[in-house]
Design a protein around this motif. Structure first.
Motif, PDB file in Angstrom:
ATOM      1  N   ILE A 428       0.852  -1.194   0.000  1.00 42.96           N
ATOM      2  CA  ILE A 428       0.000   0.000   0.000  1.00 42.96           C
ATOM      3  C   ILE A 428       0.884   1.239   0.000  1.00 42.96           C
ATOM      4  N   ASN A 429       0.555   2.203  -0.839  1.00 44.13           N
ATOM      5  CA  ASN A 429       1.371   3.418  -0.901  1.00 44.13           C
ATOM      6  C   ASN A 429       1.063   4.331   0.293  1.00 44.13           C
ATOM      7  N   GLN A 430       1.928   5.301   0.502  1.00 44.17           N
ATOM      8  CA  GLN A 430       1.871   6.126   1.707  1.00 44.17           C
ATOM      9  C   GLN A 430       0.695   7.093   1.720  1.00 44.17           C
ATOM     10  N   ASP A 431       0.116   7.388   0.561  1.00 44.17           N
ATOM     11  CA  ASP A 431      -0.991   8.336   0.515  1.00 44.17           C
ATOM     12  C   ASP A 431      -2.247   7.803   1.205  1.00 44.17           C
ATOM     13  N   PHE A 432      -2.310   6.518   1.373  1.00 44.85           N
ATOM     14  CA  PHE A 432      -3.517   5.921   1.938  1.00 44.85           C
ATOM     15  C   PHE A 432      -3.316   5.457   3.373  1.00 44.85           C
ATOM     16  N   PHE A 433      -2.152   5.731   3.946  1.00 44.27           N
ATOM     17  CA  PHE A 433      -1.868   5.267   5.305  1.00 44.27           C
ATOM     18  C   PHE A 433      -2.851   5.842   6.322  1.00 44.27           C
ATOM     19  N   GLY A 434      -3.077   7.136   6.256  1.00 45.22           N
ATOM     20  CA  GLY A 434      -3.910   7.789   7.261  1.00 45.22           C
ATOM     21  C   GLY A 434      -5.335   7.264   7.268  1.00 45.22           C
ATOM     22  N   ASP A 435      -5.959   7.161   6.072  1.00 45.24           N
ATOM     23  CA  ASP A 435      -7.338   6.676   6.003  1.00 45.24           C
ATOM     24  C   ASP A 435      -7.444   5.224   6.452  1.00 45.24           C
ATOM     25  N   LEU A 436      -6.458   4.421   6.088  1.00 41.47           N
ATOM     26  CA  LEU A 436      -6.509   3.018   6.474  1.00 41.47           C
ATOM     27  C   LEU A 436      -6.327   2.833   7.982  1.00 41.47           C
ATOM     28  N   LEU A 437      -5.443   3.609   8.578  1.00 43.84           N
ATOM     29  CA  LEU A 437      -5.246   3.506  10.026  1.00 43.84           C
ATOM     30  C   LEU A 437      -6.511   3.914  10.784  1.00 43.84           C
ATOM     31  N   GLU A 438      -7.206   4.924  10.303  1.00 41.16           N
ATOM     32  CA  GLU A 438      -8.451   5.320  10.953  1.00 41.16           C
ATOM     33  C   GLU A 438      -9.503   4.217  10.855  1.00 41.16           C
ATOM     34  N   ALA A 439      -9.535   3.561   9.691  1.00 42.63           N
ATOM     35  CA  ALA A 439     -10.488   2.455   9.540  1.00 42.63           C
ATOM     36  C   ALA A 439     -10.139   1.295  10.468  1.00 42.63           C
TER      37      ALA A 439
END
Length: 676
Positions: A428-439
């Motif tokens: 997974i690329n770094q741009d999606f880290f924040g949204d995925l961690l919140e989920a």
């Protein structure tokens, strides 16, 4: 009195008419004579079938003639025709002139004989096609005609025969459609013959695939035993063809047959057969096209059904071979390509490395590349660039499915999504880290705080709850594993500073859940572990064999060790956090099974090589850095006051019944003595 003899009655002939009156016949007589003149009695008699003489050979032994030759006597026995038969034939002939001949209907062939005849014909045609398919290309159509019988047994035999024939005669390349072939091109006789065979093969194979799909669809509409048996054979044929010739034409149609079967609600043997076929297809795929077709059709089917599908279908993504070999990273929006270190910052080659080529040389090189491209297409070779593109598109489709399920909050598929994210988190690329961690945080919160449940119900009551398809302990562990796996293989400091990633929530949750994991009796069992069910369990009566269908074969113990390695082994971990986890793990080792206890002590031995000097006071009763007592049930890691206590559990582990556990404890203590 003598009886009088009866008088003899004589037949009186009519009186002869005069010549004038006899010559003038009636109109009926004249009509009869006019029609009789047109009769050709000799021709009709000539066309009648004649009775041939029957010649029978005698079974006498051969004799030796006077000349010394040995000969076998053949005596001809001729049937004698009586006069009555001749007269009878003439009478029959006269009677046949006016009456029409009625043909006899052929006797109906028994079903058993029909099956035997079909077997012989199928074997004959199959042998001819296998020996010389180009010469007997019309055999494909004949096989299809036999397989179109109304008898279900003959239909099954026809489908199986066509499967064996097509597996043998299908070439190792994809055949272009008939429209793409240039008809005006002048070719040799052999090439024309080969093209005719290829078109006959493609046409027959297309009809065969359509027949398979028709039989599978008919079984869903009908509940008869005959339709079910034919459908079973059709699914088996489609699965075999997909694995044997995945490069050939109409691969998407074969995958659609399996996907349509997976979309049904019946969880029978055919359902498992389709799942195994797709999993094997994903594992053995080398070029990427079959995997992309399978993933695309699966995601479309799941979206059309609003993700009300079986969890096993989503777990097929864990068998994708290409995703384990992919070096780029992506999300549901885009794919990051790996950078080439040899390239310059502007991405343009320097003029010194550029080779001068004339116009003629460039033209020759262009033609040579076109020829090489045609050869590679003929050999079904996929270039590295094309393979990377297919891998990236497959990765994008998988992440789209995962993120949509997370957004829809489908309870039955959450465990499968976490399994997939835990395995492919490094892609997974770094741009999606924040949204995925919140989920992931929301999923852990929705699964329930274990410490709060322990306070209300107790640990024993939690473990005695009926098991479901989604284990809350394993789900929370998978969320934590995914969160830490996001940063594996990347620059942790740069990504954390750029995205402001804070994993304290996951660290604290894992610290609070360590006691629950240690008391879990299934910590060393995976989905396919062989064991007997608990006879006293409340959920044993409602045991569902497909409830625990995790494809990720890692046990909870292995997942726990992976997360603990990410927390304890980095050098930037605070000493207070290391001491708190060391104290808790020593307590948990007293309750863990022997293999898990050995693994935990091995992990602590590696951690002490890095942080041994920082936490050496835990093994010394005279050096205490904190006031008060150690609180193992405190939710805050730093607030548990680990340096106020000692690892006295090591003395109990010295008396463990497993020698390897005792050796592990002694090894850690020797390592600490070196730091002191």
């Amino acid at each position: 009195m003598a009886v009088a003899r009866p008088l003899k009655r004589r037949k009186l002939s009519p009186p002869e008419l005069p010549l004038e009156e006899s010559s003038a016949g009636s109109p009926a007589r004249d009509d009869y004579l006019s029609r009789a003149a047109a009769w050709n009695l000799e021709q009709q008699y000539e066309q009648r079938p004649r009775k041939q003489k029957k010649v029978t050979e005698s079974t006498r032994l051969p004799i030796k003639t006077a000349d010394g030759l040995v000969e076998r006597l053949v005596i001809e026995e001729h049937e004698e025709e009586s006069v009555g038969s001749i007269l009878g034939s003439s009478d029959e002939y006269e009677s046949d002139i006016g009456e029409p001949v009625h043909e006899q209907k052929p006797a109906e062939v028994p079903i058993r004989q029909q099956i035997l005849d079909a077997k012989e014909e199928l074997a004959r045609i199959g042998t001819l096609l296998t020996e010389d398919p180009e010469e007997h290309a019309s055999g494909f159509r004949k096989l299809a005609e036999i397989a179109a019988s109304t008898n279900p047994t003959i239909r099954r035999l026809g489908l199986a025969t066509q499967l064996a024939v097509y597996k043998d005669v299908i070439p190792g390349y994809r055949i272009r459609p008939h429209e793409e072939v240039n008809k005006d091109e002048k070719v040799s006789k052999d090439v024309r013959r080969l093209r005719l065979f290829e078109q006959a093969l493609v046409s027959g194979y297309q009809n065969y695939v359509k027949e398979l799909a028709k039989n599978v669809k008919a079984s869903g509409e009908s509940t008869s035993e005959a339709a079910t048996s034919v459908s079973t054979v059709a699914i088996s044929c489609a699965s075999t063809l997909l694995l044997a010739v995945p490069h050939f034409n109409f691969r998407s149609e074969l995958i659609k047959i399996l996907v349509d079967k997976l979309s049904s609600r019946n969880r029978d043997a055919e359902f498992s057969k389709c799942l195994d076929t797709l999993q094997k297809l994903f594992r053995d795929d080398e070029d990427g096209n079959p995997s992309l077709d399978g993933v695309s059709q699966l995601t479309k089917m799941m979206k059309a059904r609003d993700y009300r599908v079986d969890e096993n279908i989503l777990n097929t993504f864990l068998h994708l071979r290409l995703l384990s070999e992919l070096s780029s990273r992506g999300s549901q929006n885009r794919i990051d390509k790996p950078t080439d270190p040899s390239a310059s910052s502007k991405g343009v080659k320097s003029k010194s490395k550029k080779e001068f080529r004339t116009k003629k040389l460039r033209k020759i090189l262009k033609e040579r590349k076109a020829v090489e491209k045609e050869f590679s297409e003929a050999d079904a070779i996929v270039s590295h660039e094309e393979r990377d593109r297919l891998q990236s598109e497959t990765l994008k489709q998988v992440f789209i499915a995962y993120f949509r399920i997370l957004k829809a909050r489908v309870p039955s598929l959450t465990g499968a999504v976490l399994e997939g994210l835990a395995k492919y988190a490094h892609l997974i690329n770094q741009d999606f880290f924040g949204d995925l961690l919140e989920a992931l945080k929301d999923l852990i919160s929705s699964s329930g705080d274990l410490l709060g449940e322990e306070a209300e119900e107790g640990v024993g009551e939690i473990l005695q709850k009926p098991s479901s398809s989604q284990d809350p302990l394993r789900s929370s562990l998978l969320c934590t594993t995914t969160a830490f796996a996001l940063l594996e293989g990347q620059d942790v400091a740069r990504s954390a500073s750029a995205l402001s990633l804070d994993l304290t929530f996951f660290t604290t949750h894992l610290y609070k859940s360590l006691h629950s994991y240690a008391l879990n009796p299934d910590i060393e069992f995976s989905a396919k572990s062989m064991r007997l069910p608990d006879p006293y369990s409340a959920s044993n009566a409602q045991l569902n064999p497909t409830a625990d269908n995790r494809v990720n074969l890692k046990t909870p113990s292995a997942l726990l060790l992976r997360v603990l390695s990410s927390i304890l082994l980095p050098r930037s971990v605070p000493p207070l956090r290391v001491a708190a986890f060391v104290k808790q793990l020593y307590i948990c080792s007293l309750h863990l099974p022997e293999k898990s206890a050995q693994a935990v002590l091995g992990l602590l031995h590696q951690a002490m090589k890095v942080h041994g000097r920082k936490v050496a006071g835990l093994w010394n009763t005279e050096e205490r850095k904190g006031d008060g007592v150690f609180d193992a049930l405190r939710g805050d890691v730093e607030g548990s006051n680990p340096f106020a206590g000692t690892v006295w559990e090591g003395e109990l582990l010295r008396c463990h019944y497993v020698p390897a556990v005792r050796e592990g404890v002694e090894g850690i203590e020797r390592l600490i003595m070196d730091f002191q």
